[in-house]
Design a protein around this motif. Structure first.
Motif, mmCIF file in Angstrom:
data_model
loop_
_atom_site.group_PDB
_atom_site.id
_atom_site.type_symbol
_atom_site.label_atom_id
_atom_site.label_comp_id
_atom_site.label_asym_id
_atom_site.label_seq_id
_atom_site.Cartn_x
_atom_site.Cartn_y
_atom_site.Cartn_z
ATOM 1 N N VAL A 290 -23.632 21.327 26.619
ATOM 2 C CA VAL A 290 -23.830 20.771 27.965
ATOM 3 C C VAL A 290 -24.913 19.706 27.868
ATOM 4 C CG1 VAL A 290 -24.614 21.229 30.319
ATOM 5 C CG2 VAL A 290 -23.054 22.827 29.201
ATOM 6 N N VAL A 291 -24.587 18.498 28.339
ATOM 7 C CA VAL A 291 -25.508 17.373 28.213
ATOM 8 C C VAL A 291 -25.817 16.799 29.597
ATOM 9 C CG1 VAL A 291 -25.886 15.129 27.076
ATOM 10 C CG2 VAL A 291 -24.288 16.785 26.058
ATOM 11 N N ALA A 292 -27.074 16.808 30.001
ATOM 12 C CA ALA A 292 -27.455 16.121 31.248
ATOM 13 C C ALA A 292 -27.314 14.619 30.979
ATOM 14 C CB ALA A 292 -28.891 16.455 31.611
ATOM 15 N N GLU A 293 -26.862 13.855 31.969
ATOM 16 C CA GLU A 293 -26.570 12.431 31.714
ATOM 17 C C GLU A 293 -27.771 11.667 31.147
ATOM 18 O OE1 GLU A 293 -26.532 11.535 36.519
ATOM 19 O OE2 GLU A 293 -25.570 10.093 35.215
ATOM 20 N N GLY A 294 -29.003 12.106 31.501
ATOM 21 C CA GLY A 294 -30.180 11.389 31.020
ATOM 22 C C GLY A 294 -30.806 12.005 29.782
ATOM 23 N N ALA A 295 -30.099 12.930 29.150
ATOM 24 C CA ALA A 295 -30.698 13.641 28.006
ATOM 25 C C ALA A 295 -30.702 12.802 26.735
ATOM 26 C CB ALA A 295 -29.954 14.940 27.751
ATOM 27 N N TYR A 296 -29.770 11.839 26.654
ATOM 28 C CA TYR A 296 -29.645 11.055 25.425
ATOM 29 C C TYR A 296 -29.108 9.673 25.804
ATOM 30 C CZ TYR A 296 -29.306 10.412 20.421
ATOM 31 O OH TYR A 296 -29.516 9.966 19.155
ATOM 32 N N PRO A 297 -29.551 8.601 25.138
ATOM 33 C CA PRO A 297 -29.012 7.284 25.482
ATOM 34 C C PRO A 297 -27.487 7.271 25.322
ATOM 35 C CG PRO A 297 -30.890 7.088 23.980
ATOM 36 C CD PRO A 297 -30.574 8.546 24.085
ATOM 37 N N GLY B 95 -25.558 9.102 27.178
ATOM 38 C CA GLY B 95 -25.056 10.400 27.653
ATOM 39 C C GLY B 95 -24.350 11.188 26.561
ATOM 40 N N ALA B 96 -23.311 11.921 26.958
ATOM 41 C CA ALA B 96 -22.614 12.798 26.012
ATOM 42 C C ALA B 96 -21.918 11.981 24.920
ATOM 43 C CB ALA B 96 -21.600 13.659 26.759
ATOM 44 N N GLU B 97 -21.367 10.819 25.291
ATOM 45 C CA GLU B 97 -20.694 9.949 24.293
ATOM 46 C C GLU B 97 -21.709 9.504 23.248
ATOM 47 O OE1 GLU B 97 -17.754 9.041 23.557
ATOM 48 O OE2 GLU B 97 -16.489 9.364 25.328
ATOM 49 N N GLY B 98 -22.876 9.084 23.725
ATOM 50 C CA GLY B 98 -23.935 8.603 22.823
ATOM 51 C C GLY B 98 -24.393 9.712 21.897
ATOM 52 N N LEU B 99 -24.525 10.905 22.451
ATOM 53 C CA LEU B 99 -24.982 12.031 21.630
ATOM 54 C C LEU B 99 -23.939 12.373 20.560
ATOM 55 C CD1 LEU B 99 -27.041 14.231 21.007
ATOM 56 C CD2 LEU B 99 -26.004 15.654 22.791
ATOM 57 N N LEU B 100 -22.664 12.317 20.945
ATOM 58 C CA LEU B 100 -21.616 12.643 19.969
ATOM 59 C C LEU B 100 -21.608 11.627 18.815
ATOM 60 C CD1 LEU B 100 -19.297 14.367 18.979
ATOM 61 C CD2 LEU B 100 -17.739 13.076 20.446
ATOM 62 N N ARG B 101 -21.782 10.348 19.167
ATOM 63 C CA ARG B 101 -21.831 9.319 18.101
ATOM 64 C C ARG B 101 -22.974 9.631 17.135
ATOM 65 N NH1 ARG B 101 -20.406 5.681 22.138
ATOM 66 N NH2 ARG B 101 -22.594 5.229 22.620
ATOM 67 N N ALA B 102 -24.115 10.005 17.703
ATOM 68 C CA ALA B 102 -25.282 10.306 16.859
ATOM 69 C C ALA B 102 -25.041 11.557 16.014
ATOM 70 C CB ALA B 102 -26.512 10.489 17.743
ATOM 71 N N ILE B 103 -24.386 12.553 16.597
ATOM 72 C CA ILE B 103 -24.086 13.785 15.840
ATOM 73 C C ILE B 103 -23.178 13.447 14.655
ATOM 74 C CG2 ILE B 103 -22.835 15.992 15.946
ATOM 75 C CD1 ILE B 103 -23.762 16.235 18.891
ATOM 76 N N ARG C 11 -29.894 12.217 35.916
ATOM 77 C CA ARG C 11 -30.429 11.084 35.136
ATOM 78 C C ARG C 11 -31.815 11.402 34.618
ATOM 79 N NH1 ARG C 11 -27.989 6.342 38.211
ATOM 80 N NH2 ARG C 11 -29.241 7.111 39.948
ATOM 81 N N ASN C 12 -32.617 12.045 35.491
ATOM 82 C CA ASN C 12 -34.005 12.314 35.120
ATOM 83 C C ASN C 12 -34.353 13.785 35.068
ATOM 84 O OD1 ASN C 12 -34.576 9.459 35.201
ATOM 85 N ND2 ASN C 12 -34.492 9.662 37.431
ATOM 86 N N SER C 13 -33.401 14.628 35.389
ATOM 87 C CA SER C 13 -33.738 16.048 35.406
ATOM 88 C C SER C 13 -32.576 16.897 34.894
ATOM 89 C CB SER C 13 -34.110 16.482 36.828
ATOM 90 O OG SER C 13 -32.989 16.363 37.656
ATOM 91 N N GLY C 14 -32.952 18.025 34.295
ATOM 92 C CA GLY C 14 -31.944 18.860 33.636
ATOM 93 C C GLY C 14 -31.662 20.172 34.339
ATOM 94 N N PHE C 15 -31.992 20.264 35.634
ATOM 95 C CA PHE C 15 -31.789 21.549 36.331
ATOM 96 C C PHE C 15 -30.320 21.969 36.331
ATOM 97 C CE2 PHE C 15 -35.869 20.179 38.024
ATOM 98 C CZ PHE C 15 -36.604 21.340 37.895
ATOM 99 N N ILE C 16 -29.430 21.023 36.627
ATOM 100 C CA ILE C 16 -28.000 21.373 36.664
ATOM 101 C C ILE C 16 -27.557 21.790 35.260
ATOM 102 C CG2 ILE C 16 -25.643 20.509 37.059
ATOM 103 C CD1 ILE C 16 -26.749 18.645 39.185
ATOM 104 N N ILE D 66 -27.774 23.113 24.911
ATOM 105 C CA ILE D 66 -28.034 22.486 26.209
ATOM 106 C C ILE D 66 -28.996 21.326 25.969
ATOM 107 C CG2 ILE D 66 -28.860 22.830 28.572
ATOM 108 C CD1 ILE D 66 -28.441 25.856 28.179
ATOM 109 N N ALA D 67 -28.585 20.123 26.378
ATOM 110 C CA ALA D 67 -29.433 18.942 26.164
ATOM 111 C C ALA D 67 -29.952 18.445 27.510
ATOM 112 C CB ALA D 67 -28.635 17.844 25.465
ATOM 113 N N LEU D 68 -31.282 18.377 27.626
ATOM 114 C CA LEU D 68 -31.931 18.016 28.889
ATOM 115 C C LEU D 68 -32.882 16.843 28.698
ATOM 116 C CD1 LEU D 68 -33.333 21.586 29.712
ATOM 117 C CD2 LEU D 68 -31.115 20.668 30.398
ATOM 118 N N PRO D 69 -33.129 16.055 29.730
ATOM 119 C CA PRO D 69 -34.132 14.993 29.596
ATOM 120 C C PRO D 69 -35.525 15.577 29.338
ATOM 121 C CG PRO D 69 -32.875 14.721 31.648
ATOM 122 C CD PRO D 69 -32.483 16.049 31.051
ATOM 123 N N GLU D 70 -35.782 16.792 29.821
ATOM 124 C CA GLU D 70 -37.118 17.388 29.687
ATOM 125 C C GLU D 70 -37.371 17.953 28.287
ATOM 126 O OE1 GLU D 70 -34.921 18.111 31.997
ATOM 127 O OE2 GLU D 70 -35.819 18.193 33.994
#
Ligand code: F6P
Length: 322
Positions: free
Chosen positions: A220-227, A229-237, A172-177, A190-194
């Motif tokens: 690869v999208v960390a859950e906190g990388a975009y409002p 998550g991955a679904e939100g990012l795809l809509r924006a793309i 949610r808050n970190s992109g290490f994984i 790779i999309a990270l919150p950082e």
């Protein structure tokens, strides 16, 4: 000190059992009794205590999850809840605690130290790897390998159908994984919150990859990388470009499973080190491993100081996805 308590709290992580085993056995060797506290701070308030001897922790080293169970306690956020927890600990003759968990767990431990002068030592157990004062947290390596296995499988079907996949991993808050599986899985993006991601730029990378003859792409999208998550990012793309893509959310699959050798070794080492620190009169610290050595870091720093992602890896991912 004659008797200590051990508990796990917050999100579970593979390797927590190995840490519990190490705490119990190291304590026994030093002549201490150990009380297991079930359900973290919630169990402390309810008085869910059980004695743990070396034989009680047999055959748990290789198991995922936590045999002590875990919880995120609302009651412990209140003064009344914490007072009750402390009274129960006192009644059970518990003179110090080993707290296994992440930042929420350590914040709770800091309250016990401040309000009741109860000695507590923390062990970093979270798949997020977001604690300062240790190169890796217990559970991170297993979570990365679990996510990577899933991504490799998705890559097979993505390549066969010549598709784009957005794969959401935890954090949610970190992109290490996300960063590690992104590199190891050969992700195109790779999309990270950082490192805030621009959907227009991602769309451009995906289209450019197609022009270069790539048959599949993985984001690869960390859950906190975009409002969203991955679904939100795809809509924006899609608001910028026509991209045919599928979304896979890996979710809690990343938290389960048998710990890797690396996690078992880290957990064994840190669990034992936590008991040694506690017996030696140390409190308010987290035991971590930094460049191969056990190090103690104040709990406050472990939760408040920012552990940075390796930005060079992000640049490397861009280079290698050509
Ligand atoms: O902190 C560990 C973690 O797995 C995060 O990566 C994730 O955002 C969160 O826990 C999920 O929490 P829950 O299991 O309560 O939904």
């Amino acid at each position: 000190m004659k008797r200590i308590g051990v508990f796990t709290s917050g999100g579970d992580a593979p390797g927590m059992n190995a840490a519990i085993r190490a705490v119990v056995r190291q304590a026994a060797v030093l002549g201490l009794e150990v009380v297991g506290i079930r359900r973290g701070y919630a169990g402390m308030i309810q008085g869910e205590f059980l004695p743990l001897g070396p034989r009680d922790v047999a055959n748990i080293l290789q198991r995922g999850g936590t045999v002590l169970l875990t919880a995120r306690s609302q009651a412990f956020m209140t003064e009344e809840g914490r007072k009750k927890a402390y009274e129960n600990l006192q009644q059970a003759g518990i003179e110090g605690l080993v707290a296994i968990g992440g930042d929420g767990t350590f914040r709770g431990a800091m309250r016990l130290i401040e309000e009741f002068r109860l000695p507590v030592v923390g062990v970093p157990g979270t798949i997020d790897n977001d604690l300062y004062g240790t190169d890796y947290t217990i559970g991170f390596d297993t979570a990365v390998n679990t996510a990577l296995e899933a991504i490799d499988r998705i890559r097979d079907t993505a390549a066969s159908h010549e598709r784009v996949f957005l794969i959401e991993v935890m954090g949610r808050n970190s992109g290490f994984i996300a960063l590690d599986v992104g590199i190891a899985g050969g992700a195109e993006v790779i999309a990270l919150p950082e490192a805030p991601v621009d959907p227009r730029a991602v769309a451009e990378v995906l289209l450019e990859s197609q022009r270069r003859g790539k048959t599949s792409s993985i984001v690869v999208v960390a859950e906190g990388a975009y409002p969203g998550g991955a679904e939100g990012l795809l809509r924006a793309i899609r608001s910028h470009a026509e991209v045919e893509a599928r979304v896979t959310v890996l979710g809690h699959i990343q938290r389960g499973g048998s710990p890797t050798a690396k996690d078992r070794i880290l957990a064994s080492r840190l669990g034992a080190a936590a008991v040694e620190a506690l017996v030696g009169g140390t409190s308010g610290v987290m035991v971590g491993e930094v460049e191969g050595e056990v190090e103690l870091t104040p709990l406050k720093d472990a939760v408040e100081r920012k552990k940075d992602i390796q930005r060079a890896l992000l640049d490397l991912a861009r280079v290698l996805s050509i």
